[in-house]
Write a protein that holds these residues in place. Structure first.
Motif, PDB file in Angstrom:
ATOM      1  N   ASP A  73       2.897   8.299 -24.140  1.00 45.08           N
ATOM      2  CA  ASP A  73       2.237   6.816 -23.362  1.00 45.08           C
ATOM      3  C   ASP A  73       3.233   6.410 -23.246  1.00 45.08           C
ATOM      4  OD1 ASP A  73       3.399   6.339 -25.829  1.00 45.08           O
ATOM      5  OD2 ASP A  73       1.860   6.366 -26.986  1.00 45.08           O
ATOM      6  N   ILE A  74       4.709   6.180 -22.661  1.00 52.07           N
ATOM      7  CA  ILE A  74       5.602   4.855 -22.344  1.00 52.07           C
ATOM      8  C   ILE A  74       4.956   4.634 -20.781  1.00 52.07           C
ATOM      9  CG2 ILE A  74       7.370   4.624 -21.478  1.00 52.07           C
ATOM     10  CD1 ILE A  74       8.736   6.111 -24.544  1.00 52.07           C
ATOM     11  N   TRP A  75       4.568   3.296 -19.956  1.00 54.46           N
ATOM     12  CA  TRP A  75       4.126   3.699 -18.772  1.00 54.46           C
ATOM     13  C   TRP A  75       5.191   2.782 -18.229  1.00 54.46           C
ATOM     14  CZ3 TRP A  75      -0.027   4.758 -17.080  1.00 54.46           C
ATOM     15  CH2 TRP A  75      -1.321   5.355 -17.742  1.00 54.46           C
ATOM     16  N   HIS A  76       5.714   3.456 -16.929  1.00 50.07           N
ATOM     17  CA  HIS A  76       6.367   3.050 -16.815  1.00 50.07           C
ATOM     18  C   HIS A  76       5.576   2.352 -15.634  1.00 50.07           C
ATOM     19  CE1 HIS A  76       8.554   4.978 -18.241  1.00 50.07           C
ATOM     20  NE2 HIS A  76      10.229   4.583 -18.258  1.00 50.07           N
ATOM     21  N   LYS A  77       6.290   1.226 -14.140  1.00 49.87           N
ATOM     22  CA  LYS A  77       5.239   0.753 -13.313  1.00 49.87           C
ATOM     23  C   LYS A  77       7.053   1.166 -11.835  1.00 49.87           C
ATOM     24  CE  LYS A  77       5.269  -4.212 -11.280  1.00 49.87           C
ATOM     25  NZ  LYS A  77       4.885  -5.713 -10.731  1.00 49.87           N
ATOM     26  N   CYS A  78       6.137   0.950 -10.951  1.00 55.72           N
ATOM     27  CA  CYS A  78       7.013   1.595 -10.108  1.00 55.72           C
ATOM     28  C   CYS A  78       6.223   1.597  -8.660  1.00 55.72           C
ATOM     29  CB  CYS A  78       6.458   3.451  -9.001  1.00 55.72           C
ATOM     30  SG  CYS A  78       6.236   4.710 -11.235  1.00 55.72           S
ATOM     31  N   LYS A  79       6.993   0.986  -8.221  1.00 56.29           N
ATOM     32  CA  LYS A  79       7.074  -0.004  -6.282  1.00 56.29           C
ATOM     33  C   LYS A  79       7.317   1.569  -5.470  1.00 56.29           C
ATOM     34  CE  LYS A  79       9.225  -3.267  -3.676  1.00 56.29           C
ATOM     35  NZ  LYS A  79      10.328  -4.466  -3.581  1.00 56.29           N
ATOM     36  N   ILE A  80       6.053   1.262  -4.430  1.00 58.57           N
ATOM     37  CA  ILE A  80       5.642   2.200  -3.449  1.00 58.57           C
ATOM     38  C   ILE A  80       6.102   1.350  -1.830  1.00 58.57           C
ATOM     39  CG2 ILE A  80       4.019   3.924  -2.670  1.00 58.57           C
ATOM     40  CD1 ILE A  80       5.795   4.379  -5.899  1.00 58.57           C
ATOM     41  N   THR A  81       6.544   1.829  -1.290  1.00 59.41           N
ATOM     42  CA  THR A  81       6.467   1.460  -0.249  1.00 59.41           C
ATOM     43  C   THR A  81       6.796   2.557   1.172  1.00 59.41           C
ATOM     44  OG1 THR A  81       8.763   1.711   0.514  1.00 59.41           O
ATOM     45  CG2 THR A  81       7.867  -0.464  -0.650  1.00 59.41           C
ATOM     46  N   TYR A  82       5.703   1.873   1.899  1.00 61.05           N
ATOM     47  CA  TYR A  82       5.070   2.806   3.418  1.00 61.05           C
ATOM     48  C   TYR A  82       4.982   2.067   4.220  1.00 61.05           C
ATOM     49  CZ  TYR A  82       0.556   2.848   1.885  1.00 61.05           C
ATOM     50  OH  TYR A  82      -0.768   2.599   1.472  1.00 61.05           O
ATOM     51  N   THR A  83       5.228   2.594   5.609  1.00 62.98           N
ATOM     52  CA  THR A  83       4.350   1.770   6.745  1.00 62.98           C
ATOM     53  C   THR A  83       3.231   2.198   7.621  1.00 62.98           C
ATOM     54  OG1 THR A  83       6.295   3.149   7.712  1.00 62.98           O
ATOM     55  CG2 THR A  83       7.482   1.082   7.770  1.00 62.98           C
ATOM     56  N   VAL A  84       2.338   1.705   8.044  1.00 67.80           N
ATOM     57  CA  VAL A  84       1.732   2.140   8.399  1.00 67.80           C
ATOM     58  C   VAL A  84       1.333   1.006  10.436  1.00 67.80           C
ATOM     59  CG1 VAL A  84       0.200   2.626   6.964  1.00 67.80           C
ATOM     60  CG2 VAL A  84       0.402   0.017   7.367  1.00 67.80           C
ATOM     61  N   ALA A  85       1.530   1.505  11.277  1.00 60.96           N
ATOM     62  CA  ALA A  85       0.802   1.328  12.874  1.00 60.96           C
ATOM     63  C   ALA A  85      -0.812   0.151  12.742  1.00 60.96           C
ATOM     64  CB  ALA A  85       0.313   2.193  13.457  1.00 60.96           C
ATOM     65  N   ASP A  86      -0.253  -0.714  12.959  1.00 62.58           N
ATOM     66  CA  ASP A  86      -1.113  -1.967  12.850  1.00 62.58           C
ATOM     67  C   ASP A  86      -2.427  -1.900  13.783  1.00 62.58           C
ATOM     68  OD1 ASP A  86      -1.840  -4.476  14.449  1.00 62.58           O
ATOM     69  OD2 ASP A  86      -1.129  -5.257  11.997  1.00 62.58           O
ATOM     70  N   GLY A  87      -3.874  -1.988  13.879  1.00 63.27           N
ATOM     71  CA  GLY A  87      -4.344  -1.641  14.351  1.00 63.27           C
ATOM     72  C   GLY A  87      -4.632  -2.195  15.698  1.00 63.27           C
ATOM     73  N   ASP A  88      -4.905  -3.201  15.462  1.00 67.55           N
ATOM     74  CA  ASP A  88      -4.709  -4.616  17.042  1.00 67.55           C
ATOM     75  C   ASP A  88      -2.869  -4.396  17.685  1.00 67.55           C
ATOM     76  OD1 ASP A  88      -7.042  -5.232  15.985  1.00 67.55           O
ATOM     77  OD2 ASP A  88      -6.225  -6.434  14.613  1.00 67.55           O
ATOM     78  N   SER A  89      -2.102  -4.497  16.889  1.00 70.41           N
ATOM     79  CA  SER A  89      -0.554  -4.829  17.509  1.00 70.41           C
ATOM     80  C   SER A  89      -0.013  -3.260  17.834  1.00 70.41           C
ATOM     81  CB  SER A  89       0.163  -5.269  17.044  1.00 70.41           C
ATOM     82  OG  SER A  89       0.500  -5.540  16.105  1.00 70.41           O
TER      83      SER A  89
END
Length: 200
Positions: A73-89
């Motif tokens: 029951d020990i919680w860990h905070k995870c930072k997640i990063t990823y890239t996506v294509a902008d729908g307009d540009s």
């Protein structure tokens, strides 16, 4: 999409020596508003904390998901990063999200967050993992739905409202067509005879 509220609770906790000591703990609650988050935290902790406790602060957190494992029951905070294509540009845009996972240590948290996100369609990175001070997480369960107030009895499903509007519009058009089909009565004008003819 779930909204997680971070609740800080203050109460007197008994330590190993049997003495009461004021402590402040953090809990994460799944709720639709600040008011409901407060109601849920009082409901959840009312049966577990002995004596009085006080909710000192409630804030909306930036967590998008939590992944509990039953062995710890020990919680860990995870930072997640990823890239996506902008729908307009069409240019790539970096997205950062935060999630919680239970684990014995940072290494296991890293492995478990990858396991939990194995179905993601984009390639992601986990640049940061830290142990969280959150004591417990309260997601919505089926029995918790009873805490939500029932919808007002005068509200109708949107489909019924649209169907009623269509029926009214059809009836209005039918009435209009009937009125147009009825010919207006012709008015017969009688010209007054000239005074000269009346004298004859």
């Amino acid at each position: 999409m779930r909204v997680w509220f971070l609740c800080k609770v203050k109460y007197a906790k008994e330590n190993e020596q049997g003495l009461l000591k004021n402590v402040s703990e953090q809990y994460l609650v799944d709720a639709v508003s600040f008011t409901e988050a407060e109601a849920r935290i009082y409901d959840m902790l009312g049966s577990t904390i002995r004596g009085d406790f006080q909710v000192t602060n409630i804030s909306k957190s930036n967590f998008v998901d939590v992944f509990p494992y039953e062995d710890i029951d020990i919680w860990h905070k995870c930072k997640i990063t990823y890239t996506v294509a902008d729908g307009d540009s069409g240019k790539e845009k970096k997205v950062t999200q935060y999630m919680l996972v239970t684990a014995h240590d940072v290494k296991e948290a890293y492995e478990r967050i990858h396991e939990s996100l194995s179905n993601m369609l984009v390639t992601f990175r986990v640049p940061d993992i830290t142990e969280s001070p959150i004591v417990e997480v309260f997601p919505y369960e089926h029995e918790d739905e009873e805490l939500l107030p029932p919808p007002p009895s005068n509200l109708k499903p949107l489909s019924e409202v649209k169907a009623e509007q269509e029926r009214r519009e059809a009836a209005r058009q039918e009435t209009q067509e009937r009125l147009e089909a009825i010919e207006e009565p012709k008015l017969v004008e009688y010209e007054e005879e000239e005074e000269g003819n009346l004298d004859n």
